[in-house]
Design an enzyme around this catalytic site. Sequence first.
Site, PDB file in Angstrom:
ATOM      1  N   GLU A  90       0.813  -1.228   0.000  1.00 32.32           N
ATOM      2  CA  GLU A  90       0.000   0.000   0.000  1.00 32.32           C
ATOM      3  C   GLU A  90       0.842   1.271   0.000  1.00 32.32           C
ATOM      4  OE1 GLU A  90      -0.580  -2.599   1.997  1.00 32.32           O
ATOM      5  OE2 GLU A  90      -2.687  -3.182   1.866  1.00 32.32           O
ATOM      6  N   PHE A 150     -11.471  -7.150  14.400  1.00 34.77           N
ATOM      7  CA  PHE A 150     -10.383  -7.578  13.510  1.00 34.77           C
ATOM      8  C   PHE A 150     -10.115  -6.481  12.472  1.00 34.77           C
ATOM      9  CE2 PHE A 150      -9.167  -9.799   9.501  1.00 34.77           C
ATOM     10  CZ  PHE A 150      -7.880 -10.156   9.902  1.00 34.77           C
ATOM     11  N   GLN A 151      -8.867  -6.095  12.328  1.00 30.90           N
ATOM     12  CA  GLN A 151      -8.411  -5.076  11.382  1.00 30.90           C
ATOM     13  C   GLN A 151      -9.050  -3.713  11.602  1.00 30.90           C
ATOM     14  OE1 GLN A 151      -8.378  -6.795   7.375  1.00 30.90           O
ATOM     15  NE2 GLN A 151      -6.327  -7.560   7.828  1.00 30.90           N
ATOM     16  N   MET A 197      24.473   8.717   2.052  1.00 30.42           N
ATOM     17  CA  MET A 197      24.305   9.989   2.754  1.00 30.42           C
ATOM     18  C   MET A 197      24.586   9.829   4.247  1.00 30.42           C
ATOM     19  SD  MET A 197      23.888  13.078   2.204  1.00 30.42           S
ATOM     20  CE  MET A 197      22.921  13.774   0.887  1.00 30.42           C
ATOM     21  N   LYS A 256     -17.703  -0.433   6.538  1.00 26.35           N
ATOM     22  CA  LYS A 256     -18.167  -1.441   5.576  1.00 26.35           C
ATOM     23  C   LYS A 256     -19.693  -1.417   5.397  1.00 26.35           C
ATOM     24  CE  LYS A 256     -17.624  -6.219   4.173  1.00 26.35           C
ATOM     25  NZ  LYS A 256     -16.969  -7.504   4.395  1.00 26.35           N
TER      26      LYS A 256
HETATM   27  C1  LIG Z   1      12.461   5.607   4.956  1.00 28.20           C
HETATM   28  C2  LIG Z   1      13.749   6.272   5.308  1.00 28.20           C
HETATM   29  N1  LIG Z   1      14.566   5.706   6.226  1.00 28.20           N
HETATM   30  C3  LIG Z   1      15.746   6.294   6.562  1.00 28.20           C
HETATM   31  C4  LIG Z   1      16.122   7.473   5.977  1.00 28.20           C
HETATM   32  C5  LIG Z   1      17.438   8.150   6.353  1.00 28.20           C
HETATM   33  N2  LIG Z   1      18.336   8.204   5.201  1.00 28.20           N
HETATM   34  C6  LIG Z   1      18.491   9.287   4.418  1.00 28.20           C
HETATM   35  S1  LIG Z   1      19.514   9.042   3.149  1.00 28.20           S
HETATM   36  C7  LIG Z   1      19.839   7.461   3.609  1.00 28.20           C
HETATM   37  C8  LIG Z   1      20.761   6.585   2.815  1.00 28.20           C
HETATM   38  C9  LIG Z   1      20.217   6.280   1.469  1.00 28.20           C
HETATM   39  O1  LIG Z   1      20.993   5.272   0.879  1.00 28.20           O
HETATM   40  P1  LIG Z   1      20.891   4.915  -0.651  1.00 28.20           P
HETATM   41  O2  LIG Z   1      19.458   4.780  -1.035  1.00 28.20           O
HETATM   42  O3  LIG Z   1      21.744   3.746  -0.923  1.00 28.20           O
HETATM   43  O4  LIG Z   1      21.410   6.207  -1.360  1.00 28.20           O
HETATM   44  P2  LIG Z   1      22.858   6.923  -1.360  1.00 28.20           P
HETATM   45  O5  LIG Z   1      22.838   7.939  -0.263  1.00 28.20           O
HETATM   46  O6  LIG Z   1      23.899   5.874  -1.151  1.00 28.20           O
HETATM   47  O7  LIG Z   1      22.936   7.564  -2.704  1.00 28.20           O
HETATM   48  C10 LIG Z   1      19.135   7.152   4.780  1.00 28.20           C
HETATM   49  C11 LIG Z   1      19.194   5.855   5.480  1.00 28.20           C
HETATM   50  C12 LIG Z   1      15.214   8.032   5.045  1.00 28.20           C
HETATM   51  N3  LIG Z   1      15.463   9.195   4.431  1.00 28.20           N
HETATM   52  N4  LIG Z   1      14.063   7.404   4.708  1.00 28.20           N
END
Ligand SMILES: Cc1ncc(C[n+]2csc(CCOP(=O)(O)OP(=O)(O)O)c2C)c(N)n1
Length: 575
Positions: A51, A113-114, A483, A163
Amino acid sequence: MELLSGAEMVVRSLADEGVEYIYGYPGGALLHVYDAIFRQDAVTHILVRHEQAATHMADGYARASGQPGVVLVTSGPGATNTITGIATAYMDSIPMVILSGQVPSDFIGTDMFQETDMVGISRPIVKHSFLVKRAEDIPETIKKAFYIAQTGRPGPVVVDIPKDITNPADKFEYQYPKKIKMRSYNPANRGHSGQIRKALDLLLSAKRPVIYSGGGVVTGGAAQELTELTRLLNFPITNTLMGLGGFPGSDQQFLGMLGMHGSYTANLAMHHADVILAIGARFDDRVTNGIGKFCPGAKVIHIDVDPTSISKNIVADIPIVGPVDSVLRDMLKQLKEEKRAADADAIASWWKQVNEWRSSKGTFPYDAGDGVIIKPQKAVETLYEVTKDMDVYVTSDVGQHQMFGAQYYKFDKPRRWINSGGLGTMGFGFPAANGIKLHYPDAEVACITGEGSIQMNIQELSTCLQYDLPVKIINLNNQVLGMVRQWQEMQYEGRYSHSYMDSLPDFKKLVEAYGHVGMRIEKLADLKPAMEEAFAMKDRLVFMDIAVDSSEHVYPMQIKDGSMRDMWLSKTERT
Ligand SMILES: Cc1ncc(C[n+]2csc(CCOP(=O)(O)OP(=O)(O)O)c2C)c(N)n1
């Protein structure tokens, strides 16, 4: 008048609203509605694999088209799985209508439920929500939901439907309202002419002006007006991450994106500006750096349709509340009719300074490396070279690859750069690309992602096969949560706590198992030919798994708690 059941009314109301596609996933609370979907063909339902992906698909479509995206999910886990996508849309002001099933009215509050309180859970991340109490109210409620989602500052609206209200045995007279009036909701439709005049007086007296425009220009459909005004005034312009494409990215007047990973020139110009014209932008922390040191000599004009955004972070000297397109049109009209002009000498010397900054540092310089290893920046530059003459939409996930996309791809049109700016949702880019491809089958849709982000919604490869969505995925695979790793290197002395990913899948084989084309690209010499080959395969989803340098950082990077001009420019150089 026609007699319809509640379930039939839900689907017919969507059709009468002009909805072509809905994205969803069935379940017990919604089975009457799914049966009504089966018995008509005006609205097409797309069955996602999770979803969350339904919300991002609807969101991608909404960002590309300006029309609200529609999501349909069952109660409980179906509803809660949409929360990240609703928050993503809310943070970026994207119009979306989420229809969620609910347990029968008499069972609400019994932990059936749900059962989950969807209206309660989603409350802080929606523009508005409804719990439908009578089947007869369905058409008007749906009409209101669409109206609220797309007027004023757009946003997501939840309609929770128990529902029993959709029971096929109970029929009611159906009529879809033509218009809706809501006494308590009246978004501004014009800016105040006196404020607009004051703003023009200030702009025309400016010696070092900068136009700073954001996502509001894109969602508000004001790119054309912004471009005309910027050219007429001959002012430098910068865009936020969300505003890219609001002004042509390849134009000389464009200084590049501003903010945390903005260009040296854009950030310096902002810092030294005497007048800032902020349009559909919200001065968020990723732009301003430390609020206390933000643009010390600048007077601020702030145009926004949402009065609560004005002076929220940075106090505006001249606030203008109104839709950005109409306010800019009023500004242009006054400028042209009264033949008024900016201070040409002052603007010429300001440009001289700005261009000196630009030529001293380049827009986004990086070390080209040894010519074998692929730099992630080079991969985005190559993507731009290969696709720039195509009708292309570029989505991204979240991380370094997103910033490289924003920095190195030049967006000349609005609604072409689709990414999660406010919430920063990993897992957004791929389903968003699918939503766009579904609606624009003749356009190319490229998703720039990372091996971390893509795995958050990779199951949608299956949806793509079912509905024939040949998007192109550019996986900048640095084998790390790049990052996160960058921040750990810069701020935690290289203690890489849980940012390395062991046991990554063989993406080529994985994608092939889903029935698509996979490519693995490891050397720079292979990069461009591989991308050309991928985009030549018009009818196939192609996943380009590109091995990129894992030690690269995104620069510039503003220095925490500094001013706009305090930036790291490389691992060793700072301003
Ligand atoms: C759902 C979610 N979880 C954690 C983060 C924190 N976060 C920001 S950038 C990043 C790393 C992203 O890694 P990747 O997709 O491999 O991209 P890269 O930075 O290596 O280009 C994380 C964990 C986020 N933005 N979104």
